[in-house]
Design an enzyme around this catalytic site. Structure first.
Site, short mmCIF file in Angstrom:
data_model
loop_
_atom_site.label_atom_id
_atom_site.label_comp_id
_atom_site.label_asym_id
_atom_site.label_seq_id
_atom_site.Cartn_x
_atom_site.Cartn_y
_atom_site.Cartn_z
N LEU A 1 -3.66 4.91 10.54
CA LEU A 1 -3.33 6.02 11.45
C LEU A 1 -3.70 5.66 12.89
CD1 LEU A 1 -4.67 8.93 9.21
CD2 LEU A 1 -2.26 8.48 9.76
N GLU B 1 -2.25 -2.47 -6.26
CA GLU B 1 -2.86 -1.24 -6.79
C GLU B 1 -1.75 -0.33 -7.34
OE1 GLU B 1 -5.41 0.63 -3.95
OE2 GLU B 1 -4.72 2.60 -4.56
N GLY C 1 -7.38 1.64 -1.90
CA GLY C 1 -7.63 0.21 -2.05
C GLY C 1 -7.39 -0.56 -0.77
N GLY D 1 2.31 4.86 1.59
CA GLY D 1 2.85 5.26 2.89
C GLY D 1 4.20 4.62 3.14
N GLY D 2 4.88 5.11 4.18
CA GLY D 2 6.25 4.70 4.46
C GLY D 2 6.38 3.23 4.83
N GLY E 1 0.80 -1.22 0.00
CA GLY E 1 0.00 0.00 0.00
C GLY E 1 0.83 1.26 0.00
N LYS F 1 0.58 17.33 17.73
CA LYS F 1 0.51 18.63 18.43
C LYS F 1 -0.70 18.63 19.37
CE LYS F 1 0.84 23.35 16.87
NZ LYS F 1 0.80 24.14 15.66
#
Ligand code: COA
Length: 438
Positions: A308, A233, A331, A212-213, A210, A358
Site C-alpha cells: 500500500l 501460498e 505470507g 491483490g490485483g 501474492g 479521500k
C-alpha cells in the site's frame, strides 16, 4: 478414537459455551453455516473468542454491536467484512507471519472447538480439507472438539490435508457453493508493471504470486515463458490458465518437481474444477509451504507481492493504512525472504505510484504518492527494509538489494509519479536521508 456423527447446525451451536476458544477455517474454507448462525448462542454465552482469517461471511455475531460482550473476534487477516465491523464489533488483529500463524496461536490458546469445511468422506473414511491447509490440519489435531461442514460442492484436493472420520467429532451436512473471486482483467498500468516484471522472469523459474490485483496482472504477462513452476501460498485462477496453456509445467523445479505446491486456493469455479481430484496440485501445511527456509530450497524462486505504501528507505506498509488494519502480513515476508534465500531467487514488490484517497478534511478524493518519505503514523511494516529487493511501479523497476539509504532515495524517487518527485527530494533532504541534490 473419535466417532464422527452427523448433527444439525443448531446442535453444533449448542456445543458452544462460556469462555470457549473457537478457531475456524479460512478464506473459501470458512465454515459459513456455523459462522452465520453463531449469534444464536449469544443469549446464553459470554466471552467466546473466535479466531479467523480472510473471512467473506458477514456474520451477525461480530457485525452486530449488541453481541460485543458475548463474542470477541481475533483475526489473522482482515477483509472487507472485518474492516467494516472493526469499528463497533469486539475485533482485534493478531500480528503474524502466515507460516507461524497456527503454531503461535496454539502456543497462546488451547482451542475448545475447531470448525472448517471439507468434502464428504471417501470409501475409506477420508475427507479432504479441500481449499485450505494453512493452519487447519494442525489446529484440528489440537482442538478438543472438531466440527466439519461437509459440502459436496467443494473440490477433493490432495497434499497433507486428508482427515479421517476417526479424527472428527461432528459433521454438518451443508450445500452452499464454494466461494469464488473473479479473475480481474488487468488495467493499463497493470500491463506496464506486468511486462517489467516478466522481463526478469526466466524459463524454469518457480513462482509465488501474492494476493491483490497486481500479482494477478503479472501472471497475465507470462504467456511467452516455458516450464515455470509453482511454489506459492495462494493458488490462483490465472495459474490454472497458465498450466492449461503449457506455460507452467513444474518440470524444472528443484523441490517437488511436476507438482504445483500451495497451502490454499481461492479463485473462480474453473479453478476449483481444475484442482478437483487432481494429484498434480499439492495443498500442504502452511507451516511448511511458507517457511522461508523451505521456499529457498526451490532454485530460481520468484516472489511477487504488492504494498500500500513504501518509504524512501524501503519499508513496505502492505497491511495497514496508518493504524487502520486493512489486510494482514500474510505470507508477504515469508515469501519475499524465502525467494531471496533461493539460489538465483528474486522478490518483487509491485505497486501503482499513486492511489486515489479521500481527503479527511475536504471529503474529496485526491491523488497521493504511494512512495513516501515517511510512512503514515501508525502504519504496520509488513516487509522490513532489510528484506526488500526489486520495487516496481508503472514508471520503472529498481533493485534495492545491498543499497544504502542515499541510493534507495534516488532509486525510489526515480519510479515515483513525476509530480511528486520534487517534494519527495525536498523531504529526503529535510530528513537527512540525502545531503545534496542528485
Ligand atoms: N494510502 C491510503 N490508501 C491507499 C494507499 C495509500 N498509500 N494505497 C492504496 N490505498 C487504498 C486504495 O485506494 C484502495 O481503496 P479503495 O478500496 O477505496 O479503492 C485500497 O487501499 C486497496 O488498494 P489496492 O491497491 O486496490 O489493493 P489490492 O486489493 O491490490 O491489495 C494489498 C493490495 C497490499 C492490500 C494486498 O496485496 C495485501 O494485503 N498484501 C499483504 C499480504 C500479502 O502480500 N500476502 C502475500 C502472500 S498471498
Amino acid at each position: 478414537m473419535k466417532q464422527a456423527k452427523y448433527i444439525s447446525i443448531q446442535e453444533a451451536i449448542d456445543l458452544v459455551k462460556d469462555n470457549d476458544q473457537i478457531i475456524v477455517g479460512m478464506a473459501a474454507s470458512e465454515p459459513q453455516a456455523f459462522m452465520s448462525n453463531l449469534h444464536l448462542a449469544g443469549p446464553r454465552v459470554k466471552n467466546v473468542t473466535v479466531t479467523n482469517c480472510l473471512p467473506f461471511v458477514y456474520s451477525e455475531f461480530f457485525i452486530e454491536e449488541k453481541w460485543r460482550h458475548n463474542f470477541k473476534l481475533d483475526g489473522w487477516f482482515y477483509t472487507g467484512v472485518l474492516r467494516k465491523a472493526h469499528e463497533h464489533g469486539n475485533i482485534s488483529f493478531i500480528p503474524n507471519h502466515l507460516h507461524l500463524a497456527g503454531k503461535k496461536r496454539l502456543y497462546h490458546i488451547k482451542p475448545n472447538i475447531f470448525v472448517t469445511t471439507a468434502t464428504p468422506p471417501d470409501k475409506h473414511g477420508f475427507l479432504s480439507l479441500s481449499l485450505s491447509n494453512v493452519y487447519e490440519k494442525e489446529t484440528l489435531l489440537a482442538a478438543d472438539i472438531v466440527i466439519i461442514e461437509v459440502n459436496k460442492n467443494f473440490p477433493r484436493t490432495f497434499g497433507d490435508l486428508e482427515v479421517h472420520l476417526s479424527e472428527i467429532d461432528y459433521l454438518i451436512d451443508v450445500d452452499y457453493p464454494a466461494p469464488t473471486i473473479p479473475n480481474e482483467e488487468p488495467t493499463e498500468k497493470d500491463m506496464i508493471i506486468g511486462k517489467l516484471i516478466a522481463e526478469k522472469i526466466h524459463d524454469g523459474d518457480t513462482l509465488q504470486l501474492g494476493i491483490g490485483g497486481m500479482p494477478n496482472a503479472v501472471a497475465k504477462s507470462l504467456y511467452g515463458k516455458r516450464d515455470l513452476g509453482i511454489h506459492t501460498e495462494m493458488f490462483t485462477s490465472e495459474m490454472v490458465n497458465l498450466i492449461k496453456a503449457g506455460v507452467i509445467t513444474g518440470k524444472r523445479k528443484t523441490l517437488h518437481p511436476n507438482k504445483h505446491v500451495c497451502c490454499f486456493a481461492l479463485g473462480t469455479k474453473e479453478l476449483y474444477d481444475f484442482i478437483d481430484d487432481n494429484p498434480s496440485v499439492m495443498i500442504l501445511n502452511g507451516a511448511y509451504v511458507n517457511d522461508p527456509h523451505i521456499i529457498g530450497l526451490n532454485d530460481n524462486q520468484v516472489s511477487i507481492n504488492s504494498t500500500l505504501e513504501i518509504d524512501l528507505t524501503g519499508q513496505c506498509a502492505s497491511e495497514s493504512i496508518g493504524p487502520k488494519q486493512f489486510s494482514g502480513t500474510g505470507g508477504q515476508s515469508d515469501t519475499a525472504v524465502g525467494a531471496q534465500n533461493a539460489k538465483n531467487g528474486r522478490s518483487f514488490m509491485a505497486l501503482y505510484s499513486t492511489a486515489m484517497v479521500k481527503n479527511p478534511t475536504t471529503g474529496q478524493r485526491e491523488e497521493i504518492s504511494k512512495i513516501v518519505s515517511t510512512l503514515k503514523p501508525g502504519a504496520a511494516v509488513s516487509l522490513s527494509r532489510n528484506d526488500v529487493d526489486y520495487v516496481v511501479t508503472e514508471y520503472g523497476m529498481v533493485n534495492l538489494r545491498g543499497t544504502n539509504i542515499r541510493e534507495r532515495v534516488r532509486l525510489l524517487i526515480s519510479i515515483a509519479h513525476p509530480k511528486f518527485r520534487d517534494q519527495l527530494t525536498k523531504e529526503a533532504l529535510e530528513l537527512g536521508y540525502i545531503h545534496e541534490l542528485f
